[in-house]
Write a protein that holds these residues in place. Sequence first.
Motif, PDB file in Angstrom:
ATOM      1  N   LYS A  88     -91.468  74.023 -23.817  1.00  0.00           N
ATOM      2  CA  LYS A  88     -90.734  74.461 -24.997  1.00  0.00           C
ATOM      3  C   LYS A  88     -90.637  73.342 -26.028  1.00  0.00           C
ATOM      4  N   LEU A  89     -90.354  72.136 -25.558  1.00  0.00           N
ATOM      5  CA  LEU A  89     -90.256  70.995 -26.476  1.00  0.00           C
ATOM      6  C   LEU A  89     -91.586  70.695 -27.144  1.00  0.00           C
ATOM      7  N   THR A  90     -92.652  70.649 -26.348  1.00  0.00           N
ATOM      8  CA  THR A  90     -93.958  70.329 -26.924  1.00  0.00           C
ATOM      9  C   THR A  90     -94.428  71.436 -27.847  1.00  0.00           C
ATOM     10  N   GLY A  91     -94.128  72.691 -27.505  1.00  0.00           N
ATOM     11  CA  GLY A  91     -94.499  73.793 -28.381  1.00  0.00           C
ATOM     12  C   GLY A  91     -93.809  73.712 -29.723  1.00  0.00           C
ATOM     13  N   THR A  92     -92.550  73.278 -29.706  1.00  0.00           N
ATOM     14  CA  THR A  92     -91.797  73.140 -30.960  1.00  0.00           C
ATOM     15  C   THR A  92     -92.391  72.035 -31.825  1.00  0.00           C
ATOM     16  N   LEU A  93     -92.735  70.893 -31.204  1.00  0.00           N
ATOM     17  CA  LEU A  93     -93.294  69.782 -31.957  1.00  0.00           C
ATOM     18  C   LEU A  93     -94.683  70.102 -32.491  1.00  0.00           C
ATOM     19  N   GLY A 123     -95.610  72.907 -33.429  1.00  0.00           N
ATOM     20  CA  GLY A 123     -95.408  73.803 -34.556  1.00  0.00           C
ATOM     21  C   GLY A 123     -96.303  75.025 -34.552  1.00  0.00           C
TER      22      GLY A 123
END
Length: 217
Positions: free
Chosen positions: A210-215, A217
């Motif tokens: 989830k974190l990497t997906g947010t970064l 973008g």
Amino acid sequence: LEVDTAHFKGNFAFKVAVYGALLSTGFTRLRIASGPEPMWPNLWMVLVGGSAQSRKTTSIHFGTVVARLADKVIVAPDSFTPAGFAEYLYQLQQGFNEAPRGHGPAALIVLPEMSQFLLEAQRQYAAANKAMLMSMYDAKTFRRQLSKRTIEVNLPRVSLLGGIAPELLSSHTDTADWQGGFMSRTMRIHGRRNFTLKEPTPVPDSVFRKLTGTLQG
């Protein structure tokens, strides 16, 4: 930060500092209008807390793992000489194709045990490291004469993320570090232990995704 805080009960101020350093390096189009030339927001964040108590190293590790997975932040070598680091940035520049015009390579120096870096900088072979990093702080183009050639690196951005115990911060720095500009360029975030976790809480893979997906973008 919301996802991080839900699964990692560390010092919130440390988390803000860690992600601030990551963002200053990973999002290369961020700049501040300042006079005739823009100011690139390099950040030198230093987490100051007791060993094995404040979770500063864990905070740094968690943030840098997310950054690597997101492929947004280039983590630089943590041990180097001035000539070696200049060569590293020059090579990095050759593959830095995504930068907007007028922008150079960006990298983050991660020093979970910053006391070792400060100790090495007192020795002759690494004594010039502090001066070199200070010269890069304002992200200006620099030239270096190496053994066989002269290289030029255009507008490099070098941020720093370190961790150190308060007693080592005092013993491994001197008056020149503070008055000469090296330590005065750092943002020192102090943390203290206010509770103890009875059992470690593992971080699920879904959280990292989830974190990497947010970064990404």
